[in-house]
Scaffold this active site. Structure first.
Site, PDB file in Angstrom:
ATOM      1  N   LYS A  38     103.912 -74.212  59.418  1.00 30.65           N
ATOM      2  CA  LYS A  38     104.968 -73.983  60.420  1.00 30.65           C
ATOM      3  C   LYS A  38     104.765 -74.748  61.737  1.00 30.65           C
ATOM      4  O   LYS A  38     105.038 -75.929  61.811  1.00 30.65           O
ATOM      5  CB  LYS A  38     105.124 -72.483  60.661  1.00 30.65           C
ATOM      6  CG  LYS A  38     105.698 -71.752  59.429  1.00 30.65           C
ATOM      7  CD  LYS A  38     106.144 -70.367  59.769  1.00 30.65           C
ATOM      8  CE  LYS A  38     106.649 -69.599  58.548  1.00 30.65           C
ATOM      9  NZ  LYS A  38     108.026 -69.832  58.197  1.00 30.65           N
ATOM     10  N   ASP A  59      95.969 -65.516  56.931  1.00 28.03           N
ATOM     11  CA  ASP A  59      97.157 -66.365  56.801  1.00 28.03           C
ATOM     12  C   ASP A  59      97.806 -66.445  58.175  1.00 28.03           C
ATOM     13  O   ASP A  59      98.480 -65.514  58.616  1.00 28.03           O
ATOM     14  CB  ASP A  59      98.103 -65.745  55.766  1.00 28.03           C
ATOM     15  CG  ASP A  59      99.397 -66.535  55.624  1.00 28.03           C
ATOM     16  OD1 ASP A  59      99.681 -67.377  56.505  1.00 28.03           O
ATOM     17  OD2 ASP A  59     100.133 -66.305  54.646  1.00 28.03           O
ATOM     18  N   PHE A  86     103.703 -61.464  53.331  1.00 28.93           N
ATOM     19  CA  PHE A  86     104.413 -62.630  52.791  1.00 28.93           C
ATOM     20  C   PHE A  86     103.480 -63.824  52.863  1.00 28.93           C
ATOM     21  O   PHE A  86     102.958 -64.145  53.923  1.00 28.93           O
ATOM     22  CB  PHE A  86     105.698 -62.924  53.579  1.00 28.93           C
ATOM     23  CG  PHE A  86     106.505 -64.023  52.955  1.00 28.93           C
ATOM     24  CD1 PHE A  86     107.377 -63.757  51.902  1.00 28.93           C
ATOM     25  CD2 PHE A  86     106.379 -65.335  53.387  1.00 28.93           C
ATOM     26  CE1 PHE A  86     108.105 -64.769  51.298  1.00 28.93           C
ATOM     27  CE2 PHE A  86     107.106 -66.365  52.786  1.00 28.93           C
ATOM     28  CZ  PHE A  86     107.971 -66.074  51.747  1.00 28.93           C
TER      29      PHE A  86
END
Ligand code: PLP
Length: 400
Positions: free
Chosen positions: A249, A220, A135
């Site tokens: 995040k 990532d 993702f």
């Protein structure tokens, strides 16, 4: 419940599913709904609220910086932006930083960087090998790089140049490499894919392959970074250094900020190649700077590791007692429990009723991504509530 769901249904685009809760306040590891009911939050805004809800360090910096300088365009130098970039460079293996507003935007920027590098150094090679079940976000290129069909299929034709290979399979990367390949893009642990932890030597072997074939390794770390997996960055646990790393995040612990970091040799943007209006604004970078300082000064990754070990012990106990559990897995405070059957929604329903927030990451799996400041008592309380919810779900499945 209040009238918020009905009001929202009249005006809001239904792009995602909601839990039947309207949250109005948060403090530490707890949030409160409109009726004043509190919940132990093991979702942390999807691995964002690393220092908990409304952490004093974030609130104080927001108030101070908001009264000093909110935003200026990137046409001007900015003190907090430079200070956060310096800290990130000092505490990582990367040399240069560019700020954006989200994880998807960080990845978009990384893809542009890799493509430009391919033009300069690899005869225009442009393909970025990505992993199945990965993702990387919801913008057009990020979704094109996301190895999960249901995120991609409604939006075809997608951006070309993202061949997919099974995760944790270095031979598949070898086989997929050709003269167009410029980079390999991986999460150190797949978060949204269900908390998939690769073999300990996987990333080292991928790194070696990239070195041998002059490919960039893009990690990532939007979810794994900033202490989540028990080290400041996931690459440190894996024992490799990426050429490019993306963050978001936990970097802002509640405020929207993302970053792309690159080694000097991969840092090929020139003035005019890229830009954005809000990225790296003084408000967000001041918060990011103070969040990162706090994480380092208080050794938050060590707490994530300690509590993660405890969480996994408790989850293994539940696995032993409940035959419905197929597996438990985790690294630091990125953990999951997987069931034999698709009962995650039912268990989640009872978790909410029992005052615990968890994340249904797959129809048959729950993910636990609490704030990194949780204590042993929080872990124990959450696991008591989870076990009760599992028993409740077995006795009375949730209404559909
Ligand atoms: N990359 C990873 C590994 C993620 O887990 C996420 C979000 O869950 C993203 C990228 C996208 O981040 P954002 O939602 O901030 O665009």
């Amino acid at each position: 419940m209040s009238d918020i769901p009905e009001r929202e249904a009249r005006v809001f685009m239904r792009a995602g599913k909601r839990q039947p809760l309207t949250l109005v306040r948060g403090e530490g590891v707890r949030v409160w709904d409109e009726a004043g009911r509190s919940y132990l939050d093991f979702t942390a805004g999807f691995a964002v609220d690393s220092l908990g809800h409304c952490p004093p360090v974030v609130v104080a910096t927001l108030v101070k910086q908001a009264a000093t300088l909110l935003q200026v365009s990137n046409a001007f130098y900015s003190v907090p932006q430079v200070e956060l970039a310096e800290l990130l460079v000092e505490h990582s293996c990367l040399d240069r930083v560019y700020f954006v507003n989200s994880g998807a935007e960080a990845n978009e920027t990384a893809f542009k960087l890799a493509r430009k590098w391919g033009k300069l150094h690899k005869d225009g090679a442009f393909e970025i090998i990505a992993a199945e079940n990965s993702f990387h976000g919801r913008t057009m290129a990020a979704v094109s790089a996301t190895g999960t069909a249901h995120y991609r299929d409604p939006f075809t034709p997608l951006m070309p140049g993202f061949p997919f290979v099974p995760y944790n399979d270095v031979d598949a990367i070898r086989a997929a490499t050709n003269e167009n390949t410029v980079a390999v893009l991986l999460e150190p642990v797949q978060g949204e894919g269900g908390v998939n932890i690769p073999a300990p030597d996987y990333l080292r072997k991928v790194r070696q392959w990239c070195d041998e074939h002059n490919l960039l390794l893009i990690l990532d770390e939007v979810q794994t970074g900033m202490g989540r997996v028990g080290a400041l960055f996931g690459y440190q646990r894996a024992g490799v250094e990426p050429d490019i790393m993306t963050l978001a995040k936990g970097l802002g612990s509640g405020v929207p900020i993302g970053a792309v970091l690159a080694k000097e040799h991969a840092s090929v943007f020139e003035p005019g190649d890229h830009g954005n209006t809000f990225g790296g604004n003084p408000l967000m970078t001041a918060v990011g700077r103070d969040v990162l300082r706090y994480i380092i000064d208080h050794d938050i990754p060590a707490n994530a590791e300690r509590q993660g070990v405890r969480l996994m012990e408790r989850l293994r106990g539940i696995e032993d007692r409940f035959p419905q559990v197929r597996a438990v897995r985790g690294q630091g405070l990125l953990c999951a429990i997987e069931f034999h059957e698709p009962i995650a929604d039912a268990v989640n329903h009872h978790c909410i009723a029992n005052g615990l927030l968890v994340n249904v990451v797959k129809p048959n799996a729950l993910r636990f991504i609490p704030p990194l400041i949780i204590t042993e008592e929080d872990v124990d309380e959450a696991m008591v509530l989870l076990e009760r919810s599992l028993a409740d779900a077995m006795a009375a499945p949730a209404p559909s």
